[in-house]
Design an enzyme around this catalytic site. Sequence first.
Site, PDB file in Angstrom:
ATOM      1  N   GLY A   1      -2.369 -12.755  -3.993  1.00 58.32           N
ATOM      2  CA  GLY A   1      -2.770 -12.930  -2.615  1.00 58.32           C
ATOM      3  C   GLY A   1      -2.364 -11.764  -1.536  1.00 58.32           C
ATOM      4  O   GLY A   1      -2.264 -10.595  -2.139  1.00 58.32           O
ATOM      5  N   SER A   2      -2.313 -11.952  -0.498  1.00 59.91           N
ATOM      6  CA  SER A   2      -2.215 -11.101   0.712  1.00 59.91           C
ATOM      7  C   SER A   2      -0.978 -10.198   0.552  1.00 59.91           C
ATOM      8  O   SER A   2      -1.015  -9.136   1.390  1.00 59.91           O
ATOM      9  CB  SER A   2      -2.213 -11.712   1.881  1.00 59.91           C
ATOM     10  OG  SER A   2      -3.533 -12.368   2.191  1.00 59.91           O
ATOM     11  N   THR A   3      -0.048 -10.299  -0.421  1.00 60.70           N
ATOM     12  CA  THR A   3       1.328  -9.417  -0.530  1.00 60.70           C
ATOM     13  C   THR A   3       0.713  -8.235  -0.854  1.00 60.70           C
ATOM     14  O   THR A   3       1.680  -7.310  -0.860  1.00 60.70           O
ATOM     15  CB  THR A   3       2.175 -10.062  -1.473  1.00 60.70           C
ATOM     16  OG1 THR A   3       1.600 -10.503  -2.483  1.00 60.70           O
ATOM     17  CG2 THR A   3       2.873 -11.322  -0.731  1.00 60.70           C
ATOM     18  N   VAL A   4      -0.377  -8.074  -1.620  1.00 56.72           N
ATOM     19  CA  VAL A   4      -0.748  -6.789  -2.031  1.00 56.72           C
ATOM     20  C   VAL A   4      -1.475  -5.849  -0.892  1.00 56.72           C
ATOM     21  O   VAL A   4      -1.750  -4.819  -1.132  1.00 56.72           O
ATOM     22  CB  VAL A   4      -1.720  -6.916  -3.238  1.00 56.72           C
ATOM     23  CG1 VAL A   4      -1.029  -7.698  -4.442  1.00 56.72           C
ATOM     24  CG2 VAL A   4      -3.238  -7.443  -2.675  1.00 56.72           C
ATOM     25  N   LYS A   5      -1.768  -6.506   0.152  1.00 60.07           N
ATOM     26  CA  LYS A   5      -2.388  -5.728   1.245  1.00 60.07           C
ATOM     27  C   LYS A   5      -1.554  -4.294   1.629  1.00 60.07           C
ATOM     28  O   LYS A   5      -2.434  -3.507   2.186  1.00 60.07           O
ATOM     29  CB  LYS A   5      -2.454  -6.564   2.519  1.00 60.07           C
ATOM     30  CG  LYS A   5      -3.678  -7.506   2.011  1.00 60.07           C
ATOM     31  CD  LYS A   5      -3.938  -8.713   3.387  1.00 60.07           C
ATOM     32  CE  LYS A   5      -5.029  -9.713   2.773  1.00 60.07           C
ATOM     33  NZ  LYS A   5      -5.289 -10.669   3.892  1.00 60.07           N
TER      34      LYS A   5
END
Length: 684
Positions: free
Chosen positions: A381-385
């Site tokens: 999820g958004s942790t890779v943003k």
Amino acid sequence: MKTNSTKKRNHVPIRVNALFLTVFFLFSILVLRLGFLQIVKGEEYKRNAYLTENVTTKLDAPRGKMYDSHYRVVVDNEPVFSITYTRTRDADSEKRLAIAKKLAQLIDKDTSELTDRDRKDYYILLHQKEVEKRISSAEEKNTPPEKLYDLMLAKVTQEDISSFSKQQLEVLAIKSEMDRGYTLSPQRIKIGATEKEMALISEHLPDLPGVDIKPDAARSYPFGDSFRDMFGQVKQIPKLKMDFYTSRGNDRNDMVGTSFLEEQYEALLRGTKSKIKYITDKKGNPVGDPKEEKGARGSDLVLTVDMDLQKEVERVVEEKLKDAIKGKYAYDNKELNKAYIVMMNPKTGAILSMAGKEYDRKTGKFSSIPFGNIYHSYEMGSTVKGATVLTGLQQGVIDPNSVIVDAPLVFGDGGKLKSHNNMGPVNAVQALEQSSNVFMWNIAMRLSGYDYPHKRFKEHKVNEAFQILRNSYSEFGLGVPTGIDLPSEATGYNTGVSDALSQAMYFAIGQFDTYTPMQMAQYVSTIANGGLRMQPHLLEEVREPSEDPNKLGKLLYHFEPKVLNKIEMKESYLDVVHKGFYEVMHGSKGTAAWVFKNKDYNPAGKTGTAEVDKATGLVNKTLIGYAPYDNPEVAFAVVVPKIREGYTNLEIAEGAMDAYFNKKKEGISTDSTTKKNENQVEPR
């Protein structure tokens, strides 16, 4: 006077001649005897001389110990007694089987590692004629001799090998161990014999040729089960790896590390073997007493893990996971059963703690699964943003001041995509703080050559966008090996390349490829330290074995931090992500600020939620971060798969980070000269 003198002279030659005759006679007898031995009996004695042999066998030496980062013993050697069997040349398979049957009546033997092949071999041994009768067709009867046994194995059914009794399986397990060793080489039948077993064996030794009871060593763990899985196991060489080890000089009956650190550092932990030299007669039996050359214990390892921190982190994971399973969200979290966390030093790659817990709903008990951090991968999820923003900056599709309106995206087919909230105009820092999907989707669309306002491709580059994003992510450690010093690791699942723009957009928000928690920890560490991808490591030092139990031996090796690659980009780009991660935990709209904004250790990080099943609402909840923000000394990654409700990811991270900095305040977690306890030794 003349007459007397003459008589004396005549006596001398007579005596000399008599002496010469005696010597000649004795010499003749000796020559005749030597001739007889050499000519008549020479060949016989020569044959007998060749029937004696010098034989050298080896015994394992105690393995090296392991210590935590404060020089406390975490893996030790515990004195035990082992039941051994030493095979002579005349001990054929039937004799060994007879001994195994007797032993099975005296000891308990674990049978869990018996394979189907072991059972089939044993069935043929017991029922050879019956199996041979199953070879009935003309074609089968013409099977070449070298392939006949394979055919017999094929004729043994699953029903056949399931018919063995517990006693028969114990006989098989014992005989399998007896068959592994070389002649005159003691083979362990059971390590850690009980007093009762030793007493029974001693009573029946005359009926058990080759069986003995010998002092031995087994691994012990002063900190109990904490981190025990990662230390690994020590067993006799697995059959599937026999060729690998014997080609490297190991004996078939060696005890070796078979997993994790024990396997990774087998060459260091393994000691120098004791050598026992025998002289054997023509039957292969020892003649006289053997001579022994003593070996030496293996080298000691000092690890990066702080066991006090490790135990506390394990407690936190278990407590928070149980709350999510049994607490107010119990009804919603019926699929939830595990959680992971990795904590590492972002400047050196040293693993400070690595924990995983799994809950068994049938038994109501937890088991430790720290290895899941390197073997299990998930959509994050958004942790890779953070990586998505840096890719956009590096590729020039956005700049540090770019503003994108976060509003629902509407496409030609009527489909809509939107963030969890409509955020309005946001820059990169705000997009990270509030976790804007729309901002990341615009980066993916621009990389793909898609002009959103006009809803058309200026240039169709979706495949190229995939490759750009995946290559960029890999520089942070996502989707590639982290290099951790363990025998193997997973690299996640590469879902490939798609021509669909929507897939590239989902890639940009962490819902396409999968990654391991260890990869996430390396990724956030790379951002925290300014762009250096450090190799994660568990080994800190190698020491000589010490004769003094209260002192560590001489330092042989110290791990030097290893940079795997450097992110080549402007420092100002990394500053954008740093500020965004800071606002996540401190900003008025930060997705984790309500938990972390008042922490005196000043953390930064990024939350994440990846949809697993839209119908049921299952998601993976993740969190990455580091602290202190201005001088990071610890980075972490938390993964909670298949959860619906709650903030278990935030709660685990909070508990673990609190534990780290509380111990630092107490002078425990960063000072290796802390007060000694019963397991602690001092370096010299």
